[in-house]
Motif scaffolding. Structure first.
Motif, PDB file in Angstrom:
ATOM      1  N   VAL A 102      37.106 -19.002  56.888  1.00 48.63           N
ATOM      2  CA  VAL A 102      35.736 -19.430  56.582  1.00 48.63           C
ATOM      3  C   VAL A 102      35.733 -19.939  55.139  1.00 48.63           C
ATOM      4  N   PRO A 103      36.114 -21.198  54.914  1.00 42.48           N
ATOM      5  CA  PRO A 103      36.247 -21.741  53.546  1.00 42.48           C
ATOM      6  C   PRO A 103      34.994 -21.584  52.688  1.00 42.48           C
ATOM      7  N   SER A 104      33.824 -21.708  53.306  1.00 38.80           N
ATOM      8  CA  SER A 104      32.589 -21.604  52.523  1.00 38.80           C
ATOM      9  C   SER A 104      32.401 -20.213  51.936  1.00 38.80           C
ATOM     10  N   LEU A 105      33.126 -19.237  52.503  1.00 40.24           N
ATOM     11  CA  LEU A 105      32.999 -17.865  52.024  1.00 40.24           C
ATOM     12  C   LEU A 105      33.539 -17.701  50.610  1.00 40.24           C
ATOM     13  N   ARG A 106      34.515 -18.531  50.214  1.00 42.98           N
ATOM     14  CA  ARG A 106      35.083 -18.420  48.867  1.00 42.98           C
ATOM     15  C   ARG A 106      34.010 -18.635  47.804  1.00 42.98           C
ATOM     16  N   MET A 107      33.207 -19.684  47.968  1.00 36.93           N
ATOM     17  CA  MET A 107      32.159 -19.962  47.000  1.00 36.93           C
ATOM     18  C   MET A 107      31.076 -18.890  47.039  1.00 36.93           C
ATOM     19  N   GLN A 108      30.788 -18.402  48.236  1.00 35.76           N
ATOM     20  CA  GLN A 108      29.797 -17.327  48.374  1.00 35.76           C
ATOM     21  C   GLN A 108      30.250 -16.091  47.615  1.00 35.76           C
ATOM     22  N   LEU A 109      31.545 -15.771  47.710  1.00 37.56           N
ATOM     23  CA  LEU A 109      32.069 -14.596  47.024  1.00 37.56           C
ATOM     24  C   LEU A 109      32.067 -14.787  45.509  1.00 37.56           C
ATOM     25  N   LEU A 110      32.389 -15.993  45.041  1.00 40.51           N
ATOM     26  CA  LEU A 110      32.342 -16.253  43.604  1.00 40.51           C
ATOM     27  C   LEU A 110      30.928 -16.062  43.064  1.00 40.51           C
ATOM     28  N   ARG A 111      29.948 -16.552  43.806  1.00 36.67           N
ATOM     29  CA  ARG A 111      28.555 -16.367  43.390  1.00 36.67           C
ATOM     30  C   ARG A 111      28.183 -14.891  43.404  1.00 36.67           C
ATOM     31  N   LEU A 112      28.676 -14.171  44.421  1.00 35.44           N
ATOM     32  CA  LEU A 112      28.403 -12.738  44.516  1.00 35.44           C
ATOM     33  C   LEU A 112      28.991 -12.002  43.313  1.00 35.44           C
ATOM     34  N   PHE A 113      30.241 -12.308  42.954  1.00 33.16           N
ATOM     35  CA  PHE A 113      30.875 -11.643  41.816  1.00 33.16           C
ATOM     36  C   PHE A 113      30.104 -11.918  40.536  1.00 33.16           C
ATOM     37  N   ALA A 114      29.700 -13.181  40.333  1.00 32.97           N
ATOM     38  CA  ALA A 114      28.952 -13.535  39.120  1.00 32.97           C
ATOM     39  C   ALA A 114      27.635 -12.771  39.061  1.00 32.97           C
ATOM     40  N   LYS A 115      26.973 -12.648  40.197  1.00 36.37           N
ATOM     41  CA  LYS A 115      25.704 -11.923  40.245  1.00 36.37           C
ATOM     42  C   LYS A 115      25.916 -10.442  39.974  1.00 36.37           C
ATOM     43  N   ARG A 116      26.983  -9.866  40.540  1.00 37.07           N
ATOM     44  CA  ARG A 116      27.258  -8.443  40.338  1.00 37.07           C
ATOM     45  C   ARG A 116      27.527  -8.156  38.862  1.00 37.07           C
ATOM     46  N   ILE A 117      28.318  -9.018  38.215  1.00 36.75           N
ATOM     47  CA  ILE A 117      28.634  -8.818  36.804  1.00 36.75           C
ATOM     48  C   ILE A 117      27.371  -8.911  35.956  1.00 36.75           C
ATOM     49  N   TYR A 118      26.526  -9.907  36.255  1.00 40.50           N
ATOM     50  CA  TYR A 118      25.261 -10.050  35.524  1.00 40.50           C
ATOM     51  C   TYR A 118      24.399  -8.806  35.713  1.00 40.50           C
ATOM     52  N   ASN A 119      24.291  -8.325  36.959  1.00 39.60           N
ATOM     53  CA  ASN A 119      23.447  -7.161  37.234  1.00 39.60           C
ATOM     54  C   ASN A 119      23.948  -5.914  36.516  1.00 39.60           C
ATOM     55  N   LEU A 120      25.266  -5.725  36.479  1.00 39.08           N
ATOM     56  CA  LEU A 120      25.820  -4.560  35.803  1.00 39.08           C
ATOM     57  C   LEU A 120      25.485  -4.585  34.310  1.00 39.08           C
ATOM     58  N   ARG A 121      25.618  -5.772  33.701  1.00 38.92           N
ATOM     59  CA  ARG A 121      25.293  -5.891  32.274  1.00 38.92           C
ATOM     60  C   ARG A 121      23.797  -5.683  32.044  1.00 38.92           C
ATOM     61  N   ARG A 122      23.003  -6.233  32.936  1.00 35.29           N
ATOM     62  CA  ARG A 122      21.546  -6.120  32.823  1.00 35.29           C
ATOM     63  C   ARG A 122      21.119  -4.661  32.927  1.00 35.29           C
ATOM     64  N   GLN A 123      21.663  -3.959  33.906  1.00 39.84           N
ATOM     65  CA  GLN A 123      21.283  -2.570  34.131  1.00 39.84           C
ATOM     66  C   GLN A 123      21.806  -1.654  33.024  1.00 39.84           C
ATOM     67  N   SER A 124      22.982  -1.987  32.485  1.00 41.29           N
ATOM     68  CA  SER A 124      23.515  -1.215  31.369  1.00 41.29           C
ATOM     69  C   SER A 124      22.595  -1.326  30.163  1.00 41.29           C
TER      70      SER A 124
END
Length: 215
Positions: A102-124
């Motif tokens: 599922v090639p489109s999943l790669r971009m979805q996962l990159l967006r997910l990782f970026a969002k997770r990192i942002y959320n962790l910093r925000r919540q910290s």
């Protein structure tokens, strides 16, 4: 994302079921599987000092546990089932195969990782606020970021007092008092299943002022 994956043949063999209250994995343990929720709800949280800090609530279509699997690092959070959950469980080998199919999943996962990192910093940053009422205000601001603006500029948050208490790592009574103080001033309205932020800019000014004072 979930629809594309669900269409792959033979995927049902990866399904697992968890009951409400089950711990899927714990913070700091080795991660050898990741999951995608098919139905149900899962809560992710970290323990910071003596504070149990909610990172998020996951529902159908959401991935979790993938960061430890892909980075070969310990789990960064604990996952507990809120509502009976049926999920796809993948190890590193079959997860890589699915990503390649599922090639489109790669971009979805990159967006997910970026969002997770942002959320962790925000919540910290939120947890570093010693003033509980300001911490609650910043949580309302954070939750508002994901919601569209209503006709009168309001934001309707699909959260309640219990959820705010979880995000802030405080007692429900403490969260209730903080929310009531903002409601009494006309900044928010609190309902059993949602919160309406009526004056987001005022909350933003309060939090910004507090952060500047602490610098």
């Amino acid at each position: 994302m979930s629809a594309s994956i669900a269409e792959l043949p033979g995927l049902e063999r990866f399904l697992v079921t968890f009951k409400a209250g089950d711990v899927v994995f714990c913070e700091y343990e080795a991660g050898n599987q990741c999951y995608m929720v098919q139905r149900g709800e899962v809560r992710l949280f970290k323990v910071v000092g003596d504070v149990e800090k909610t990172i998020g609530f996951l529902q159908a279509g959401d991935f979790f546990g993938e960061m430890a699997l892909l980075s070969n690092a310990p789990r960064t959070a604990t996952a507990v089932v809120v509502e009976e959950c049926v999920a796809y469980a993948f190890n590193s080998e079959n997860f890589s195969q699915i990503v390649s199919m599922v090639p489109s999943l790669r971009m979805q996962l990159l967006r997910l990782f970026a969002k997770r990192i942002y959320n962790l910093r925000r919540q910290s940053a939120i947890l570093k606020l010693s003033d509980v009422s300001i911490r609650v205000a910043d949580i309302l601001i954070m939750l508002s970021e994901a919601q569209p603006e209503g006709p009168n500029g309001e934001k309707i948050l699909p959260s309640n007092t219990d959820a705010v208490a979880n995000w802030a790592g405080i007692s429900i009574d403490t969260a209730r008092r903080a929310l009531k103080s903002y409601a009494d001033k006309g900044r928010i309205e609190v309902f059993p299943d949602h919160i309406v932020v009526k004056n987001l800019s005022e909350l933003q000014r309060l939090v910004s002022g507090k952060r500047r004072a602490n610098e």
